[in-house]
Scaffold this motif. Structure first.
Motif, PDB file in Angstrom:
ATOM      1  N   VAL A  32     -12.649  14.487   7.773  1.00  0.00           N
ATOM      2  CA  VAL A  32     -11.896  13.673   8.710  1.00  0.00           C
ATOM      3  C   VAL A  32     -10.783  14.482   9.363  1.00  0.00           C
ATOM      4  N   GLU A  33     -10.314  13.983  10.496  1.00  0.00           N
ATOM      5  CA  GLU A  33      -9.161  14.557  11.190  1.00  0.00           C
ATOM      6  C   GLU A  33      -8.015  13.567  11.011  1.00  0.00           C
ATOM      7  N   ILE A  34      -6.835  14.065  10.672  1.00  0.00           N
ATOM      8  CA  ILE A  34      -5.654  13.223  10.510  1.00  0.00           C
ATOM      9  C   ILE A  34      -4.628  13.675  11.540  1.00  0.00           C
ATOM     10  N   ARG A  35      -4.154  12.719  12.353  1.00  0.00           N
ATOM     11  CA  ARG A  35      -3.160  13.062  13.372  1.00  0.00           C
ATOM     12  C   ARG A  35      -2.169  11.911  13.505  1.00  0.00           C
ATOM     13  N   VAL A  36      -1.061  12.176  14.153  1.00  0.00           N
ATOM     14  CA  VAL A  36      -0.045  11.161  14.394  1.00  0.00           C
ATOM     15  C   VAL A  36       0.002  10.889  15.887  1.00  0.00           C
ATOM     16  N   GLU A  37      -0.064   9.613  16.253  1.00  0.00           N
ATOM     17  CA  GLU A  37       0.031   9.188  17.647  1.00  0.00           C
ATOM     18  C   GLU A  37       1.006   8.034  17.741  1.00  0.00           C
ATOM     19  N   ASN A  38       2.045   8.207  18.520  1.00  0.00           N
ATOM     20  CA  ASN A  38       3.030   7.140  18.740  1.00  0.00           C
ATOM     21  C   ASN A  38       3.528   6.512  17.447  1.00  0.00           C
ATOM     22  N   GLY A  39       3.808   7.347  16.453  1.00  0.00           N
ATOM     23  CA  GLY A  39       4.347   6.866  15.192  1.00  0.00           C
ATOM     24  C   GLY A  39       3.329   6.262  14.235  1.00  0.00           C
ATOM     25  N   SER A  40       2.029   6.353  14.566  1.00  0.00           N
ATOM     26  CA  SER A  40       0.975   5.836  13.687  1.00  0.00           C
ATOM     27  C   SER A  40       0.114   6.981  13.169  1.00  0.00           C
ATOM     28  N   ILE A  41      -0.406   6.831  11.963  1.00  0.00           N
ATOM     29  CA  ILE A  41      -1.321   7.816  11.385  1.00  0.00           C
ATOM     30  C   ILE A  41      -2.736   7.403  11.763  1.00  0.00           C
ATOM     31  N   ILE A  42      -3.480   8.308  12.388  1.00  0.00           N
ATOM     32  CA  ILE A  42      -4.854   8.050  12.819  1.00  0.00           C
ATOM     33  C   ILE A  42      -5.791   8.923  11.984  1.00  0.00           C
ATOM     34  N   ILE A  43      -6.765   8.304  11.330  1.00  0.00           N
ATOM     35  CA  ILE A  43      -7.781   9.029  10.566  1.00  0.00           C
ATOM     36  C   ILE A  43      -9.106   8.800  11.270  1.00  0.00           C
ATOM     37  N   SER A  44      -9.740   9.873  11.709  1.00  0.00           N
ATOM     38  CA  SER A  44     -11.019   9.732  12.405  1.00  0.00           C
ATOM     39  C   SER A  44     -11.999  10.786  11.912  1.00  0.00           C
ATOM     40  N   ARG A  45     -13.263  10.529  12.157  1.00  0.00           N
ATOM     41  CA  ARG A  45     -14.310  11.461  11.756  1.00  0.00           C
ATOM     42  C   ARG A  45     -14.085  12.800  12.464  1.00  0.00           C
ATOM     43  N   ALA A  46     -14.211  13.877  11.715  1.00  0.00           N
ATOM     44  CA  ALA A  46     -14.092  15.213  12.305  1.00  0.00           C
ATOM     45  C   ALA A  46     -15.379  15.507  13.066  1.00  0.00           C
ATOM     46  N   ASN A  47     -15.243  15.800  14.333  1.00  0.00           N
ATOM     47  CA  ASN A  47     -16.415  16.036  15.169  1.00  0.00           C
ATOM     48  C   ASN A  47     -16.907  17.471  15.109  1.00  0.00           C
ATOM     49  N   LYS A  48     -16.123  18.329  14.518  1.00  0.00           N
ATOM     50  CA  LYS A  48     -16.519  19.731  14.479  1.00  0.00           C
ATOM     51  C   LYS A  48     -17.587  19.947  13.410  1.00  0.00           C
ATOM     52  N   LYS A  49     -18.709  20.480  13.822  1.00  0.00           N
ATOM     53  CA  LYS A  49     -19.752  20.805  12.861  1.00  0.00           C
ATOM     54  C   LYS A  49     -19.669  22.291  12.544  1.00  0.00           C
ATOM     55  N   HIS A  50     -20.301  22.707  11.497  1.00  0.00           N
ATOM     56  CA  HIS A  50     -20.321  24.124  11.158  1.00  0.00           C
ATOM     57  C   HIS A  50     -21.125  24.866  12.204  1.00  0.00           C
ATOM     58  N   LYS A  51     -20.572  25.971  12.677  1.00  0.00           N
ATOM     59  CA  LYS A  51     -21.267  26.774  13.674  1.00  0.00           C
ATOM     60  C   LYS A  51     -22.274  27.700  13.007  1.00  0.00           C
ATOM     61  N   THR A  52     -23.374  27.922  13.676  1.00  0.00           N
ATOM     62  CA  THR A  52     -24.352  28.889  13.199  1.00  0.00           C
ATOM     63  C   THR A  52     -23.820  30.287  13.475  1.00  0.00           C
ATOM     64  N   ILE A  53     -24.407  31.284  12.872  1.00  0.00           N
ATOM     65  CA  ILE A  53     -23.981  32.665  13.129  1.00  0.00           C
ATOM     66  C   ILE A  53     -24.184  33.018  14.596  1.00  0.00           C
ATOM     67  N   GLU A  54     -25.237  32.489  15.195  1.00  0.00           N
ATOM     68  CA  GLU A  54     -25.490  32.747  16.620  1.00  0.00           C
ATOM     69  C   GLU A  54     -24.374  32.164  17.484  1.00  0.00           C
ATOM     70  N   GLU A  55     -23.910  30.937  17.148  1.00  0.00           N
ATOM     71  CA  GLU A  55     -22.822  30.312  17.903  1.00  0.00           C
ATOM     72  C   GLU A  55     -21.517  31.080  17.718  1.00  0.00           C
ATOM     73  N   ARG A  56     -21.294  31.565  16.516  1.00  0.00           N
ATOM     74  CA  ARG A  56     -20.069  32.321  16.257  1.00  0.00           C
ATOM     75  C   ARG A  56     -20.039  33.655  17.006  1.00  0.00           C
ATOM     76  N   LEU A  57     -21.200  34.277  17.159  1.00  0.00           N
ATOM     77  CA  LEU A  57     -21.260  35.585  17.809  1.00  0.00           C
ATOM     78  C   LEU A  57     -21.505  35.503  19.315  1.00  0.00           C
ATOM     79  N   ALA A  58     -21.694  34.304  19.856  1.00  0.00           N
ATOM     80  CA  ALA A  58     -22.042  34.143  21.270  1.00  0.00           C
ATOM     81  C   ALA A  58     -21.021  34.796  22.202  1.00  0.00           C
TER      82      ALA A  58
END
Length: 80
Positions: A32-58
Motif C-alpha cells: 500500500v501507499e500511505i500519504r497525507v492529504e489535507n490533514g487526512s491519512i490516505i491508504i491506497s493500493r500501491a500501483n507500482k509493480k516490480h519491474k522486469t530486468i528489461e524494463e529496468r535496463l530500457a
C-alpha cells in the motif's frame, strides 16, 4: 466505524477489519501507499509493480563507468 491507534513495537498501528479490506479488494500482505492529504491519512493500493530486468535496463545507454571516491582520512579506530 471507529478504531484505536495502538503501539506496535516502536511504531503505531491501526487494525483494519476484514470487511473493510474486502470492500476495497485488498488482503494481507498487499503493498500500500500511505500519504497525507489535507490533514487526512490516505491508504491506497500501491500501483507500482516490480519491474522486469528489461524494463529496468530500457533507459540504460551503456555510458556509465564506476569509479572510486575519496572518503577522507581516518578519524577514529577504522581498520586498515
Amino acid at each position: 466505524m471507529f478504531a484505536t491507534i495502538q503501539k506496535w513495537g516502536n511504531s503505531q498501528a491501526v487494525r483494519l477489519p476484514k470487511g473493510v479490506l474486502e470492500e476495497v479488494a485488498m488482503r494481507e500482505n498487499d503493498r500500500v501507499e500511505i500519504r497525507v492529504e489535507n490533514g487526512s491519512i490516505i491508504i491506497s493500493r500501491a500501483n507500482k509493480k516490480h519491474k522486469t530486468i528489461e524494463e529496468r535496463l530500457a533507459g540504460y545507454n551503456g555510458d556509465y563507468r564506476s569509479a572510486e571516491w575519496d572518503t577522507g582520512s581516518p578519524r577514529g579506530k577504522e581498520v586498515w
